[in-house]
Motif scaffolding. Structure first.
Motif, PDB file in Angstrom:
ATOM      1  N   ASP A  52      30.352  30.288 -30.348  1.00 19.90           N
ATOM      2  CA  ASP A  52      30.250  31.289 -30.294  1.00 19.90           C
ATOM      3  C   ASP A  52      29.458  31.018 -28.535  1.00 19.90           C
ATOM      4  OD1 ASP A  52      28.507  31.086 -33.022  1.00 19.90           O
ATOM      5  OD2 ASP A  52      26.987  29.829 -32.721  1.00 19.90           O
ATOM      6  N   LYS A  73      32.210  37.929 -28.051  1.00 14.50           N
ATOM      7  CA  LYS A  73      32.195  39.123 -29.290  1.00 14.50           C
ATOM      8  C   LYS A  73      33.127  40.525 -29.028  1.00 14.50           C
ATOM      9  CE  LYS A  73      27.896  37.248 -31.335  1.00 14.50           C
ATOM     10  NZ  LYS A  73      27.162  37.831 -32.222  1.00 14.50           N
ATOM     11  N   LEU A  74      33.647  40.894 -29.730  1.00  9.42           N
ATOM     12  CA  LEU A  74      34.365  42.667 -29.406  1.00  9.42           C
ATOM     13  C   LEU A  74      33.178  43.452 -28.477  1.00  9.42           C
ATOM     14  CD1 LEU A  74      35.868  42.921 -32.194  1.00  9.42           C
ATOM     15  CD2 LEU A  74      37.485  42.293 -29.918  1.00  9.42           C
ATOM     16  N   GLU A  75      31.985  43.254 -28.712  1.00  9.00           N
ATOM     17  CA  GLU A  75      30.968  44.211 -27.473  1.00  9.00           C
ATOM     18  C   GLU A  75      30.890  43.717 -26.371  1.00  9.00           C
ATOM     19  OE1 GLU A  75      27.991  42.228 -31.157  1.00  9.00           O
ATOM     20  OE2 GLU A  75      30.761  42.884 -31.117  1.00  9.00           O
ATOM     21  N   ASN A  76      31.545  42.230 -26.237  1.00  3.51           N
ATOM     22  CA  ASN A  76      31.289  41.474 -24.711  1.00  3.51           C
ATOM     23  C   ASN A  76      32.888  42.055 -23.944  1.00  3.51           C
ATOM     24  OD1 ASN A  76      29.794  38.840 -26.957  1.00  3.51           O
ATOM     25  ND2 ASN A  76      29.052  40.784 -25.823  1.00  3.51           N
ATOM     26  N   ARG A  83      28.774  33.034 -21.554  1.00  2.00           N
ATOM     27  CA  ARG A  83      30.157  32.778 -22.016  1.00  2.00           C
ATOM     28  C   ARG A  83      31.372  31.640 -21.654  1.00  2.00           C
ATOM     29  NH1 ARG A  83      28.410  34.551 -27.384  1.00  2.00           N
ATOM     30  NH2 ARG A  83      26.762  36.215 -26.882  1.00  2.00           N
ATOM     31  N   VAL A  94      38.729  35.701 -28.711  1.00  2.00           N
ATOM     32  CA  VAL A  94      37.172  35.754 -29.323  1.00  2.00           C
ATOM     33  C   VAL A  94      36.603  35.732 -30.726  1.00  2.00           C
ATOM     34  CG1 VAL A  94      37.347  38.619 -28.150  1.00  2.00           C
ATOM     35  CG2 VAL A  94      38.551  38.318 -30.132  1.00  2.00           C
ATOM     36  N   ASN A  95      35.545  35.584 -30.390  1.00  2.00           N
ATOM     37  CA  ASN A  95      34.376  35.429 -31.859  1.00  2.00           C
ATOM     38  C   ASN A  95      34.011  36.603 -32.667  1.00  2.00           C
ATOM     39  OD1 ASN A  95      33.984  33.654 -33.673  1.00  2.00           O
ATOM     40  ND2 ASN A  95      31.884  33.245 -32.644  1.00  2.00           N
ATOM     41  N   THR A  96      34.561  36.444 -34.021  1.00  2.00           N
ATOM     42  CA  THR A  96      34.508  37.599 -34.509  1.00  2.00           C
ATOM     43  C   THR A  96      34.423  37.116 -36.054  1.00  2.00           C
ATOM     44  OG1 THR A  96      36.547  37.454 -35.841  1.00  2.00           O
ATOM     45  CG2 THR A  96      36.785  39.038 -33.338  1.00  2.00           C
ATOM     46  N   PRO A  97      33.202  38.644 -36.367  1.00  2.00           N
ATOM     47  CA  PRO A  97      32.599  37.473 -38.032  1.00  2.00           C
ATOM     48  C   PRO A  97      33.703  37.097 -39.474  1.00  2.00           C
ATOM     49  CG  PRO A  97      32.167  40.318 -37.700  1.00  2.00           C
ATOM     50  CD  PRO A  97      33.126  40.004 -36.770  1.00  2.00           C
ATOM     51  N   PRO A 130      37.402  32.983 -34.812  1.00  2.00           N
ATOM     52  CA  PRO A 130      37.975  33.249 -34.358  1.00  2.00           C
ATOM     53  C   PRO A 130      38.937  33.671 -33.783  1.00  2.00           C
ATOM     54  CG  PRO A 130      37.639  30.898 -34.482  1.00  2.00           C
ATOM     55  CD  PRO A 130      37.596  31.492 -35.578  1.00  2.00           C
TER      56      PRO A 130
END
Length: 393
Positions: A211, A215-218, A249, A284-287, A290
């Motif tokens: 975690d 994330k992509l938005e970060n 992060r 990145v970590n996505t739904p 990673p």
């Protein structure tokens, strides 16, 4: 044995009368409460109707404003670090026709008989409004060199692609590329150090630190604040830690020694048939899990601000070069590298498939894709749209 006396009977009558009065009051009270609730319901219904009316008015005003925006922005040029994804999506959908535009791709073929037309036509005198054909516009076609790039399967397996967005308006791409010094330094990373950035996903999962990956938005904040990062090892992985939106992060990567000083290059080590290779990029970590977006963080010469450029060092006809682009998955689950431009929009980092063409003194970015045609490999201009069913070109 004589029964209740007169006083007792009178008392009973008084009590009965009082009881009846109480019942009447209760009934009156209930009816008044009922009226209050009914009135409230009526008021609520009226309010709902008014709110719905206001909502519809707002929607119609918004639609009108969107139309005005489209008219005003028709000639606006966007830059790589200031891109309006919503505007381009809506504008491209207008160009492709709203609704089931795919139905128009295969029109019905109708036969037309001239003899039948001559029989049915009435004997009327028609005066032609045009008696001269327009002069055709002479356009010199631009010959574009195109090639299909091969990317290692192992790198494709861990790669994550940015969302593909259309771009109808002119776009000014970034010209900055990673320096030869950095590219050479990456090749010289020792095997011992390569281990520090290998098996990133597995190591983080084992230590319950997955975690910590952004994330992509970060990503826009990560790129912007990359120089503020603190060197740290998490789960025996070298990298940087950053505070993004009050959360710590972790960005895996290597610190390279260059003539200009130490430089942090985010990325991961990937095991390939030719051995371990450090692939620069943002983890990145996505739904879906990673992964890595291969690319480099470059510094804009004009603004001196960092910007992430999706791409890889690939073998080209001119030798080994950094090619801006990303790997996308085809419908048959095979992978394909697509040239294009990374842009920063209000929704974060996005990707526009296309090619930079040099026409005389200026460079022009043309959206499109390089595909294999019956005539060979060709660059085909067009828009790439990400839909629920997948990527459509």
């Amino acid at each position: 044995g004589e029964g209740p006396n007169a006083e007792v009977l009178k008392q009973r009558e008084i009590e009965e009368l009082e009881e009846k009065k109480k019942k009447r009051k209760r009934a009156a009270g209930l009816s008044s409460m009922k009226k209050i609730f009914e009135n409230k319901e009526k008021i609520a219904e009226v309010q709902e109707l008014e709110e719905e009316k206001l909502r519809q008015e707002k929607q119609s005003k918004k639609a009108k404003l969107e139309e005005i925006k489209h008219e005003r922005h028709d000639v606006k040029s966007f830059t790589y670090n200031s891109f309006d994804a919503n505007h381009m999506r809506s504008k491209s959908s207008i160009i492709m026709c709203s609704g089931e535009w795919r139905d128009q791709l295969h029109p019905l073929i109708e036969s037309w008989d001239w003899e039948t037309f001559e029989k049915e036509i009435t004997d009327e005198n028609f005066v032609p409004k045009i008696n001269k054909l327009p002069t055709p516009v002479k356009i010199t076609p631009y010959h574009c060199e195109a090639e299909i790039y091969e990317v290692d399967h192992s790198i494709n397996e861990i790669s994550i692609a940015l969302e593909n967005v259309p771009c109808v308006n002119p776009l000014k791409p970034i010209k900055t590329r990673p320096t030869e010094t950095v590219l050479s330094a990456i090749k010289e990373i020792t095997k011992e150090r390569l281990i520090e950035t290998s098996d990133v996903a597995e190591k983080l999962m084992e230590n319950n630190k997955i975690d910590m990956l952004p994330k992509l938005e970060n990503l826009p904040d990560v790129v912007k604040n990359i120089k503020k990062g603190k060197r740290e090892k998490i789960a025996k992985i070298s990298g940087l830690t950053l505070d993004i939106n009050k959360a710590k992060r972790f960005i895996p990567g290597q610190v390279l020694n260059t003539p200009q000083g130490p430089v942090f290059i985010p990325g991961q080590t990937v095991e390939t048939p030719s051995g371990p290779v450090f692939v620069p990029g943002l983890s990145v970590n996505t739904p879906a899990g990673p992964g890595l977006i291969p690319g480099h963080i470059v510094t804009n010469e004009n603004t001196n601000e960092p910007f992430f450029l999706a791409g890889q060092l690939l073998q080209t006809t001119n030798g080994e070069e950094f090619v801006c682009g990303q790997t996308i998955k085809n419908k048959d689950d095979s992978h394909r590298f697509v040239e294009g431009q990374t842009v920063l929009s209000e929704e974060g980092l996005k990707f526009i498939p296309g090619k930079i063409l040099t026409t005389g003194p200026e460079e022009v970015f043309v959206p499109g894709q390089t595909i294999m045609t019956p005539e060979g490999v060709q660059f085909v201009p067009g828009q790439t749209v990400t839909e629920e069913s997948g990527v459509t070109f």
